[in-house]
Design a protein around this motif. Structure first.
Motif, short mmCIF file in Angstrom:
data_model
loop_
_atom_site.label_atom_id
_atom_site.label_comp_id
_atom_site.label_asym_id
_atom_site.label_seq_id
_atom_site.Cartn_x
_atom_site.Cartn_y
_atom_site.Cartn_z
N ARG A 1 89.08 19.40 -99.42
CA ARG A 1 87.89 19.04 -100.22
C ARG A 1 86.64 18.89 -99.38
NH1 ARG A 1 90.57 20.44 -104.32
NH2 ARG A 1 89.34 19.81 -105.87
N HIS B 1 93.81 13.21 -105.00
CA HIS B 1 93.75 14.32 -103.99
C HIS B 1 94.01 13.75 -102.65
CE1 HIS B 1 92.91 17.85 -105.88
NE2 HIS B 1 92.09 17.43 -106.87
N TRP C 1 92.80 13.00 -96.80
CA TRP C 1 91.53 13.19 -96.28
C TRP C 1 91.22 12.77 -94.95
CZ3 TRP C 1 87.78 12.71 -100.89
CH2 TRP C 1 87.89 13.46 -101.99
N TYR D 1 84.00 21.79 -108.68
CA TYR D 1 85.51 21.61 -108.42
C TYR D 1 85.73 20.25 -108.68
CZ TYR D 1 84.10 19.77 -103.69
OH TYR D 1 83.52 18.78 -102.64
N SER E 1 86.94 16.26 -107.93
CA SER E 1 86.90 15.25 -106.83
C SER E 1 85.80 15.81 -105.94
CB SER E 1 88.31 15.08 -106.25
OG SER E 1 89.18 14.55 -107.03
N ALA E 2 84.66 16.33 -106.40
CA ALA E 2 83.80 16.58 -105.44
C ALA E 2 83.11 15.28 -104.98
CB ALA E 2 82.52 17.33 -106.21
#
Length: 820
Positions: free
Chosen positions: A41, A421, A427, A776, A778-779
């Motif tokens: 992301r 995500h 992340w 998109y 979960s920006a």
């Protein structure tokens, strides 16, 4: 120049047509640079792409954490016999990296560079499978999913043309690239037509035709459909230069019972061109899976869903509805084919707008809800027997939608679903996580909260859940299913957990049944019926425009937006007790005969009051007490993605030659992204043609601030960010340096609609102003961001200011970050 640019995009007769590329060009030789780590992301390599768009220096050293010594250079690679270019990176120990850090670390990106020489300026179409690209420095979206229908119109200049590709994902990296002749000025992309199936008899047929203008001039075109049994229809439309527009056309079709295929012919005409072609619609039997098309309220585009009718369907009885959400890359019609017909239920499979779409968040979630509402209007659905299930990405969608809309469903069954995500593909290695301040990350996390699932698990108090997962799933680890089950057990909620031994991600049961059609799930559903007025409710949300109500209790206003608000309500006789946190406004929707006396007692956060009972009660908090109110008015609220949740226009600036090229390319790229990712439809307008009517009807996505866009200049007096001599004025703060910005705000000329404006203090950062995309899932973008070119290396670490506006669209300490 203003009049010239308006003419440029509105009067096609003033422009000549470039010739088409004569023959297909597939470059044999490429140079590649990579791989570079790009965290999920985020997609940032740390490379200054401006330096490699036109030339690759094979002597220059670059740094990457993957190869031995951390040093890489441009290297040569050839396409194979099937025209694929592939790099395996055999010297990199991927398995070792995965063993230590998980597969999130190896998400990576490689650049590929080549040059082609053209004898004369011409038009062409680009096929870029599994890649995005720059052509002569201009950015284009390509098709990273490799669906083989995306064609990007470009102009090739005489002489050298520089091509830089970005290929990302998990290694190895591979792509196909070709320059194709643009033989027609305008064409219909047949492989992306959205069309229904038909049944014998009279049909109302709704089709979405993607129409692509390959020329550098605007064109008026006409599309006419005809054929045996087809009601002739014709529409006219305006196409901007090198743009795609997916337009609906609706007509009647009379289908004979003997037909299994039904041809529809179209005639596409315009200035100097005419083309004929056809498509064949499938005629299905009643027991077959049907494709149903409808118009989305978001953008008036044509979307479809797959529907399996009940076995021996009768219109005069009510049926249950099973809504099944597909996994990543799965077509909705294939999802529906996985189910055997039921004599007690419809089975409906929405699309998420595309097979990958939006992870059933944002526009994917809206798509699913639109399908449910369509079915409730159109067919005899028992609204107390609607069930939600799905697999993989669809399993995540079940958790996401089911927990935010618990009162819509009688039960849910998530399969192989992941919670978020951040947990599914961690992340950890994002540059933003390394370089951004804790304040900036806290603001991003507030936006992302609504996309989480675990924080909203308490919403399932009255929602039975069947969790299923293969114990050897190597795609979505079963630890996520176990995690959900553990939390549900702690809460004491009703759930059933089925982990199937030795089964992987998508599996078949011993009798050959597909996992999503497990008889145990179907039996579980049949036993469950929704209680529309449960005596006790727990509901949490952090975004009222996404989810605000459970059963009879609605949150109308939060004390602090984008923070979790919680209500707990319980009915005891003629008393309703409510406990709230971060809630300013409430609405109760009660049965007409709720009390025999006509009065009820409200006990809210320990404060008691006796009031007259009404079907609708609105309360607002002042101090420590909630008081009755006559009405409430929904307020406009961010964050940025809300500008795309209802009809919108893309508005490019025409204020100067050099800046208009940038803003038009930005708007055009956004339109292509919306089509490619969201199967969407949108219109472009130059700033000079946006009038009062457009401001009343649409959210305006504006490219270019007051120095580049006449519309931004017109609205500047009522907006919070102003450009002043190469600096930004943000309310009473002056920010210097090269700064780009993007923010959402109520339109000063159309208070019920948004503007979303991207701009910058100079030409360089104007190009950067769309660096953070909203299109998109979960920006995480808040109401506003102001950032420097450092974002190309540090992600959110390059942000100078970001945060949320208050309900008066000013600033409140604690809700924003500002580095002066």
């Amino acid at each position: 120049m203003r009049n010239k640019l308006v003419s440029l995009y509105l009067l096609p007769i003033l422009l000549y047509s470039l010739p088409s590329l004569k023959d297909t060009i597939i470059p044999d030789t490429w140079y590649y640079l990579g791989p570079f780590p790009v965290a999920p992301r985020e997609g940032i390599t740390g490379i200054t792409e401006e330096e490699i768009k036109y030339f690759c220096d094979t002597t220059k050293i670059y740094r990457s954490i993957f190869p031995d010594s951390g040093i890489i250079r441009w290297q040569k690679v050839e396409k194979d016999s099937l025209n694929w270019v592939k790099v395996d990176y055999e010297d990199i120990l991927w398995d070792t990296l995965i063993d230590f850090y998980g597969f999130a670390l190896i998400q990576s990106l490689t650049y590929f560079y080549t040059e082609v020489f053209i004898p004369e300026e011409c038009r062409a179409l680009v096929m870029a499978e599994r890649a995005s690209f720059f052509l002569n420095g201009i950015s284009y979206p390509g098709d990273p999913y490799g669906h083989n229908f995306v064609r990007i119109p470009v102009v090739l200049k005489k002489g050298k043309n520089s091509i830089l590709l970005k290929v990302s994902g998990f290694p190895p990296h591979r792509f196909q690239f070709a320059l194709l002749p643009a033989k027609e000025p305008v064409l219909i992309i047949k492989d992306d037509i959205t069309a229904p199936t038909l049944v014998p008899g009279e049909n109302r047929v709704l089709i979405g035709f993607p129409i692509l203008n390959t020329e550098e001039r605007s064109l008026w075109v006409r599309l006419r459909v005809a054929g045996k049994g087809v009601e002739e229809k014709e529409i006219s439309l305006f196409l901007y230069p090198q743009m795609v527009k997916k337009v609906p056309i609706e007509f009647k079709a009379d289908v004979s019972p003997a037909e299994s295929l039904f041809p529809v012919y179209w005639h596409l005409t315009g200035e100097g061109f005419s083309s004929l072609d056809s498509l064949t619609l499938l005629v299905k039997k009643a027991e077959d899976v049907q494709k149903i098309t409808f118009i989305s309220r978001i953008d008036s585009s044509v979307q479809y869903f797959a529907l399996r009718f009940p076995k021996n369907y009768q219109k005069d009885r009510e049926y249950s509805l099973i809504v099944s959400l597909h996994g990543a890359g799965v077509e909705a019609v294939n999802q529906a084919e996985s189910y055997l017909p039921k004599d007690w239920a419809f089975i409906a499979c929405p699309t998420n707008r595309r097979p990958f779409g939006f992870d059933w968040q944002d526009w994917g979630r809206i798509d699913a809800l639109e399908v449910i509402e369509y079915l409730k209007r159109k067919y005899p659905i028992d609204t107390n027997r609607i069930y939600l299930t799905g697999h993989s990405m669809g399993g995540h969608g079940v958790w996401h939608i089911g927990l935010l809309y618990p009162s819509l469903f009688a039960a849910i069954a998530p399969g192989a679903g992941w919670p978020s995500h951040q947990l599914y593909v961690p992340w950890t290695f994002q540059r933003s996580e390394v370089f951004a301040s804790s304040q900036v990350l806290a603001i991003r996390n507030r936006v992302l909260k609504i996309d989480q699932t675990l924080p909203f698990l308490e919403n399932a108090l009255n929602l039975p859940i069947f969790i299923f997962h293969g114990s050897r799933d190597d795609n979505v680890p079963p630890l996520f299913a176990r995690m959900f089950a553990s939390y549900l057990a702690d809460l004491g909620y009703r759930y059933f957990y089925k982990e199937v031994p030795q089964k992987r991600h998508w599996y078949y049961l011993d009798e050959g049944t597909v996992c999503v059609d497990d008889p145990e799930i179907m039996e579980f559903f049949q036993k469950e019926k929704r209680d529309p007025f449960p005596k006790r409710i727990i509901f949490q949300t952090s975004d009222l425009d996404i989810a605000s109500q459970a059963y009879w209790l609605k949150i109308t206003e939060l004390e602090k937006d984008q923070e979790v608000g919680r209500i707990e309500g319980e009915v005891r006789g003629e008393t309703i007790e409510i406990k709230s946190k971060n809630v300013r406004g409430l609405k109760l929707e009660l049965p007409k005969d709720f009390t025999s006396s006509g009065f009820l007692t409200l006990l809210i956060n320990g404060k008691r009051q006796r009031i007259k009972s009404k079907p609708s009660l609105i309360l607002y908090r002042r101090g420590e007490q909630f008081y009755l109110a006559d009405t409430f008015k929904p307020e406009l609220r961010g964050p940025m993605r809300k500008a795309y949740f209802s009809p919108f226009l893309l508005v490019y600036g025409t204020k100067s030659d050099s800046l208009s090229v940038i803003t038009y390319q930005q708007a055009k790229r956004e339109a292509f992204l919306w089509w490619r990712i969201g199967n969407g439809r949108c219109d472009l307008l130059p700033d000079t043609l946006v009038g009062e009517e457009e401001m009343k009807r649409y959210n305006l996505i504006i490219f270019g601030g007051p120095s580049a866009n006449y519309l931004s200049e017109r609205l500047a007096g009522g907006l919070p960010i102003k450009e002043d001599k190469g600096e930004l004025l943000f309310f009473n703060k002056r920010l210097s340096g090269e700064l780009a910005y993007r923010y959402i705000y109520p339109n000063p000329r159309g208070k019920e609609k948004f503007v979303l404006i991207a701009g910058g203090t100079n030409q360089k950062v104007l190009k950067l102003s769309t660096f953070f995309s909203t299109l998109y899932s979960s920006a995480g973008l808040p109401d506003f961001i102001i950032f420097s070119p450092e974002v190309e290396k540090k992600g959110w670490g390059g942000i100078r200011a970001c945060g949320f506006f208050n309900r008066n669209w000013g600033l409140t300490p604690g809700d924003y970050f500002l580095q002066e």
